[in-house]
Design a protein around this motif. Sequence first.
Motif, PDB file in Angstrom:
ATOM      1  N   GLU A 278       0.789  -1.190   0.107  1.00  0.00           N
ATOM      2  CA  GLU A 278      -0.084  -0.095  -0.091  1.00  0.00           C
ATOM      3  C   GLU A 278       0.837   1.113   0.203  1.00  0.00           C
ATOM      4  O   GLU A 278       1.936   1.286   0.677  1.00  0.00           O
ATOM      5  CB  GLU A 278      -0.872   0.045   1.292  1.00  0.00           C
ATOM      6  CG  GLU A 278      -2.014  -1.123   1.204  1.00  0.00           C
ATOM      7  CD  GLU A 278      -3.071  -0.817   0.556  1.00  0.00           C
ATOM      8  OE1 GLU A 278      -3.197   0.528  -0.209  1.00  0.00           O
ATOM      9  OE2 GLU A 278      -4.156  -1.490   0.392  1.00  0.00           O
ATOM     10  N   ASP A 279       0.415   2.234  -0.739  1.00  0.00           N
ATOM     11  CA  ASP A 279       1.213   3.584  -0.707  1.00  0.00           C
ATOM     12  C   ASP A 279      -0.007   4.537  -0.996  1.00  0.00           C
ATOM     13  O   ASP A 279      -0.072   5.347  -1.656  1.00  0.00           O
ATOM     14  CB  ASP A 279       2.012   3.579  -2.035  1.00  0.00           C
ATOM     15  CG  ASP A 279       2.816   4.926  -2.036  1.00  0.00           C
ATOM     16  OD1 ASP A 279       3.067   5.609  -1.060  1.00  0.00           O
ATOM     17  OD2 ASP A 279       3.134   5.446  -3.253  1.00  0.00           O
ATOM     18  N   ARG A 280      -0.513   4.624   0.401  1.00  0.00           N
ATOM     19  CA  ARG A 280      -1.669   5.714   0.572  1.00  0.00           C
ATOM     20  C   ARG A 280      -1.152   7.094   0.671  1.00  0.00           C
ATOM     21  O   ARG A 280      -1.966   8.212   0.570  1.00  0.00           O
ATOM     22  CB  ARG A 280      -2.672   5.373   1.630  1.00  0.00           C
ATOM     23  CG  ARG A 280      -3.238   3.821   1.259  1.00  0.00           C
ATOM     24  CD  ARG A 280      -4.336   3.536   2.227  1.00  0.00           C
ATOM     25  NE  ARG A 280      -4.655   2.217   1.907  1.00  0.00           N
ATOM     26  CZ  ARG A 280      -5.907   1.472   2.299  1.00  0.00           C
ATOM     27  NH1 ARG A 280      -6.650   2.461   3.214  1.00  0.00           N
ATOM     28  NH2 ARG A 280      -6.285   0.439   2.377  1.00  0.00           N
ATOM     29  N   ASN A 281       0.167   7.245   1.207  1.00  0.00           N
ATOM     30  CA  ASN A 281       0.814   8.562   1.172  1.00  0.00           C
ATOM     31  C   ASN A 281       1.300   8.969   0.067  1.00  0.00           C
ATOM     32  O   ASN A 281       2.048  10.191  -0.080  1.00  0.00           O
ATOM     33  CB  ASN A 281       1.742   8.745   2.612  1.00  0.00           C
ATOM     34  CG  ASN A 281       2.659   7.658   2.460  1.00  0.00           C
ATOM     35  OD1 ASN A 281       3.236   7.511   1.445  1.00  0.00           O
ATOM     36  ND2 ASN A 281       3.110   7.598   3.553  1.00  0.00           N
ATOM     37  N   ARG A 282       1.595   8.310  -1.168  1.00  0.00           N
ATOM     38  CA  ARG A 282       1.671   8.449  -2.133  1.00  0.00           C
ATOM     39  C   ARG A 282       3.270   9.078  -2.509  1.00  0.00           C
ATOM     40  O   ARG A 282       3.606  10.209  -2.893  1.00  0.00           O
ATOM     41  CB  ARG A 282       0.965   9.830  -2.847  1.00  0.00           C
ATOM     42  CG  ARG A 282      -0.392   9.086  -3.123  1.00  0.00           C
ATOM     43  CD  ARG A 282      -1.481  10.016  -3.779  1.00  0.00           C
ATOM     44  NE  ARG A 282      -2.722   9.654  -3.976  1.00  0.00           N
ATOM     45  CZ  ARG A 282      -3.739  10.249  -4.466  1.00  0.00           C
ATOM     46  NH1 ARG A 282      -3.502  11.607  -4.858  1.00  0.00           N
ATOM     47  NH2 ARG A 282      -4.787   9.733  -4.520  1.00  0.00           N
ATOM     48  N   ASP A 283       4.255   8.385  -1.626  1.00  0.00           N
ATOM     49  CA  ASP A 283       5.547   8.737  -1.535  1.00  0.00           C
ATOM     50  C   ASP A 283       6.500   7.707  -2.471  1.00  0.00           C
ATOM     51  O   ASP A 283       7.753   7.661  -2.489  1.00  0.00           O
ATOM     52  CB  ASP A 283       6.184   8.846  -0.101  1.00  0.00           C
ATOM     53  CG  ASP A 283       6.117   7.616   0.376  1.00  0.00           C
ATOM     54  OD1 ASP A 283       5.519   6.595  -0.085  1.00  0.00           O
ATOM     55  OD2 ASP A 283       6.559   7.793   1.636  1.00  0.00           O
ATOM     56  N   ASN A 284       5.655   6.735  -3.118  1.00  0.00           N
ATOM     57  CA  ASN A 284       6.282   5.634  -4.029  1.00  0.00           C
ATOM     58  C   ASN A 284       7.063   4.531  -3.227  1.00  0.00           C
ATOM     59  O   ASN A 284       7.725   3.753  -3.539  1.00  0.00           O
ATOM     60  CB  ASN A 284       7.405   6.065  -4.808  1.00  0.00           C
ATOM     61  CG  ASN A 284       7.657   4.981  -5.932  1.00  0.00           C
ATOM     62  OD1 ASN A 284       6.700   4.471  -6.531  1.00  0.00           O
ATOM     63  ND2 ASN A 284       8.834   4.931  -6.164  1.00  0.00           N
ATOM     64  N   PHE A 285       6.708   4.727  -1.898  1.00  0.00           N
ATOM     65  CA  PHE A 285       7.470   3.628  -0.959  1.00  0.00           C
ATOM     66  C   PHE A 285       6.126   2.994  -0.182  1.00  0.00           C
ATOM     67  O   PHE A 285       5.044   3.780   0.128  1.00  0.00           O
ATOM     68  CB  PHE A 285       8.463   4.320   0.289  1.00  0.00           C
ATOM     69  CG  PHE A 285       9.555   4.555  -0.328  1.00  0.00           C
ATOM     70  CD1 PHE A 285      10.686   3.591  -0.027  1.00  0.00           C
ATOM     71  CD2 PHE A 285       9.853   5.733  -1.074  1.00  0.00           C
ATOM     72  CE1 PHE A 285      11.990   3.925  -0.419  1.00  0.00           C
ATOM     73  CE2 PHE A 285      11.136   5.852  -1.571  1.00  0.00           C
ATOM     74  CZ  PHE A 285      12.257   4.894  -1.129  1.00  0.00           C
ATOM     75  N   THR A 286       6.438   1.608   0.227  1.00  0.00           N
ATOM     76  CA  THR A 286       5.356   0.920   0.887  1.00  0.00           C
ATOM     77  C   THR A 286       5.065   1.637   2.274  1.00  0.00           C
ATOM     78  O   THR A 286       6.015   2.037   2.982  1.00  0.00           O
ATOM     79  CB  THR A 286       5.807  -0.509   1.150  1.00  0.00           C
ATOM     80  OG1 THR A 286       7.131  -0.534   1.763  1.00  0.00           O
ATOM     81  CG2 THR A 286       5.950  -1.423  -0.079  1.00  0.00           C
ATOM     82  N   ASP A 287       3.784   1.849   2.717  1.00  0.00           N
ATOM     83  CA  ASP A 287       3.418   2.246   3.807  1.00  0.00           C
ATOM     84  C   ASP A 287       3.746   1.554   4.919  1.00  0.00           C
ATOM     85  O   ASP A 287       4.165   1.813   6.037  1.00  0.00           O
ATOM     86  CB  ASP A 287       2.045   2.739   3.900  1.00  0.00           C
ATOM     87  CG  ASP A 287       1.581   3.950   3.015  1.00  0.00           C
ATOM     88  OD1 ASP A 287       2.528   4.516   2.552  1.00  0.00           O
ATOM     89  OD2 ASP A 287       0.564   4.084   2.543  1.00  0.00           O
TER      90      ASP A 287
END
Length: 740
Positions: A278-287
């Motif tokens: 998941e990347d819900r904060n949209r930084d291209n890293f896994t949350d």
Amino acid sequence: MRSFQFLLFLILYAFHGTAQTATVHGSVKSVESPVPFATIKIENQQYASSTDSAGRFQIRGITTGKHTFRVSALGFLPASKTLLISEGDSIKLEFELKSDAKNLNEVVVSGTLKEVNRLESAVPVEVYSPAFFRKNPTPSIFEALQNVNGVRPQINCNICNTGDIHINGLEGPYTMVLIDGMPIVSSLSTVYGLSGIPNSLVERMEVVKGPASSLYGSEAVGGLINIITKKPSTAPVFSADVFSTTWNEINTDLGFKFKAGKANVLSGLNYFNYQNPEDRNRDNFTDVTLQHRISAFQKWSFNRDNNRLFSLAGRYFYEDRWGGEMNWKPAFRGGSTVYGESIYTKRWELLGNYQLPVKEKLLFSFSYNHHDQNSVYGLTSYQAKQHVAFSQLTLDKKIHNHDLLVGAAVRYTLYDDNTPATGGELYQPDKVWLPGVFVQDEISLSAEHSVLAGLRYDHNSRHGDILTPRFAWKWKLNDENLIRLNAGTGFRVVNLFTEDHAALTGARTVEILEDLRPEKSYNVNLNYIKKIYTKNNDAITFDFSGWYTYFNNRIIADYESHPDKIIYDNLDGFAVSNGLSANLEFSSSGGVKILSGFTLMDVFTVESTFGDRIRQRQMLTEPWMGTWAVTVPIKKTGFSVDYTGNIYGPMRLPVLENDPRRTTSPIWSLQNIQLTFASHRGFEIYGGLKNLLNWTPNRSAPFLIAGSDDPFGEEFDTTYVYAPNQGLRGFFGMRLTIKK
């Protein structure tokens, strides 16, 4: 003829007596659950029975007439009911008992290394039962501790999600973690030690805040957490707990017991799986780090003459976890194409207790653990192995008003990795012997006053002699008021790379300015407990504490002097952790329970720089925190509601030069709600919502991981982390417990 008449008379009399009897059956329960092993007696009669594991009972052959049935059980107020019994009746009788909060106190061992009543212990010990952790189901004990006042699970890496436990603001390496009193969770395993312990096997968890080095040696500087596993003889025959979340996390806990000759055997299995990037904060890293974890546990308890103790336990743990850019795959492991952090962990543990067959109470305890870690952080490879062997012999003896505990212990640690600490041709594996002896004497001066004095001497093969004294005074004003004063010292030998994974993750390089010297602490703690009982058998407990801890040679990770480095050095000055905490526990006769706590703390360092003394608050330490857990049963339905949460004050965060991210965190809170249905047959269904406020740290920051589009640039940083990245999510689970 007379003999025949007499025999006929007996037969008719017996038949008449049988015809005049009846049966009473039913159940005994509390507001929350069935009450097993309760005693049911008929006043002025010899009839008696006891409930089974599901709280059920049956009494046959009751004569006709008016009878009073009385029920009693440990921890509950007795109850009685009167019935008029007629010939041939089969009557159902149900009792609902109210808890007797005044007369039920937990047994603890962590404060003094011996079993004592919690309120009789000279050392304050907080006790948390599985019922407490079920109020907010979690896949690991690490996460479960988020609702304990003064304790905070700290995530140290925004990508690999490794973490540690902070007690009263002190970082994880200052907390000692024990399983059944054995120091098998330490050093390299600190960040994984609280994962994979099957929750179904945990009897209780004991927390001691403040140094305990006089009993437990190195690492017990800030406090200790002792996980007590269930006794095979009293554990349920079978237990299962399975739940899943809307993030597709799956957690399974299984426990079962059986007999093998003269031994009772308890087994457990924990399995956790999360494979949904998941990347819900949209930084291209896994949350959240993806994980595949399995842990197996088994404990043997042997029956011996005179009830002497002999137990053996073992645990195997395996985990595969990774986090990184969303398009990372195992094929990229250790490469520079796509950034990822991948950790394979294998670990096994063995621990045991054996009471010697002699008149005196001599207990031999031992443990051994092996930890194998295969990790890569981008291009950085971290390969490490650690072996820790421990043994201890204690003598427990009472002489008049003296309660003595004398012991000798030795710990051997072998640590090897591929870092500059031990790797390469010029570096050898780190081998440390730590033998020690200790004595503790608790003296009962009167019914109200007792004192405890302790002293421990250790010889570290690298750092030499270490002496840690301890003193405690308990003043029991009455059954409702108790004051305890504790003072002592602690020490900690540092193994940098095994404790701080920030030294390996991300793009910062590590610089160690000198040979790190052992830290030493001096602590004083004042505790006051006030109990109030109402006419309705409601119980209210207030628990107040104040503490002050002073550190020499404190080791500080400097994130601010250079944007591309983490610099480690002994502090040229001193450090202090001090504060106040308060806990409130309310238990009503109707089943409502409220647990709440608040901690106010000031953790800071004072450093000498060019003749000036600079005072600075410790990084990633909240100035205050609060926790709560409220349980409300819905009578006669089997349902109950749990509302749990915590709240934290702003903490100083590690930022880079010209960093647009906040230098301090906002006030933040994690809150959860759960609805549970419990049947009288040991089956439960539960579900709810976690993180009701949908709080995540990216709310107050333009990004969390700097330079996510160029992870190998100078700005790549994973240390800016203070709260979980998971927002609002649902969960649903089922439990089954078969006690007999």
